[in-house]
Design an enzyme around this catalytic site. Sequence first.
Site, PDB file in Angstrom:
ATOM      1  N   LEU A 153       0.881  -1.172   0.000  1.00  0.00           N
ATOM      2  CA  LEU A 153       0.000   0.000   0.000  1.00  0.00           C
ATOM      3  C   LEU A 153       0.915   1.217   0.000  1.00  0.00           C
ATOM      4  O   LEU A 153       1.997   1.184   0.605  1.00  0.00           O
ATOM      5  CB  LEU A 153      -0.888   0.011   1.250  1.00  0.00           C
ATOM      6  CG  LEU A 153      -1.983  -1.062   1.337  1.00  0.00           C
ATOM      7  CD1 LEU A 153      -2.728  -0.966   2.667  1.00  0.00           C
ATOM      8  CD2 LEU A 153      -2.967  -0.955   0.177  1.00  0.00           C
ATOM      9  N   ASP A 154       0.481   2.277  -0.658  1.00  0.00           N
ATOM     10  CA  ASP A 154       1.278   3.508  -0.659  1.00  0.00           C
ATOM     11  C   ASP A 154       1.426   4.017   0.773  1.00  0.00           C
ATOM     12  O   ASP A 154       0.594   3.726   1.638  1.00  0.00           O
ATOM     13  CB  ASP A 154       0.584   4.593  -1.493  1.00  0.00           C
ATOM     14  CG  ASP A 154       0.436   4.168  -2.944  1.00  0.00           C
ATOM     15  OD1 ASP A 154       1.249   3.349  -3.409  1.00  0.00           O
ATOM     16  OD2 ASP A 154      -0.510   4.650  -3.598  1.00  0.00           O
TER      17      ASP A 154
END
Length: 238
Positions: A105-106
Amino acid sequence: MSKQTLDRILQSQGFGTRKWCAELIADGEVSINGEVVTDSRAAFETSGLQFTLFGETWTYREHVYIALNKPADYECSRKPSHHPGVLSLLPEQFARRDVQPVGRLDHDTTGLLLMSDDGTFIHAQSSPKRHIPKVYVATTHEPVTPQLVAQLLGGVKLHDEPSPLAAVTCHMVDAHQLEIVLEQGKYHQVKRMLAAAGNHCTALHRSQIGNLKLDALGLAEGEWCYLGEAQRALLASD
Ligand code: URA
């Protein structure tokens, strides 16, 4: 059923080198069933074994399967550069047993992140062939319109992608939020799809993987839990 010596058991659980674990045992730091064990070569059946180290009790696990409610400002990369890594949210022995995020995930994306030290599990969960749906709630800068939803469902062309990428489902949550379900996991996919459709993602949250819902786990931001077999089975189904 398999028996192992206590020093090897502690090493396998990420508590340090075998030598270091043998020293901890000799120093009386480890107990089993309430009894201090000082012989590092004493063998124990690993299945279901519970041991106490520095006053904390752990259950032996051949592999760990973890769900983390990822907060913003944590990186999933192995060598985080601008923010702390997600592994810093877990007990330190997990990094030593090579627990890693399943996909990424960013740093500014929040929500459900799986982590494990089981390579087969990581590979299966990340495989594009499995088509595991992932549910995201995206907050948008411009209002959500029926046209935006239609574009995301119809497929948008991203730079570097040979064919358009489409959401499996997509619906408006409110004027500036939509729920989007994707089966692929391309780099920045939600943000890039929204940009390609003429909007801008200002916040992103992953709420579900397969049939495993973050809400059902009752984790506050930054909290984690082990996933049992029944919960792992939910990951595979759609
Ligand atoms: N899509 C994105 O753009 N970012 C994420 O973190 C996950 C999916």
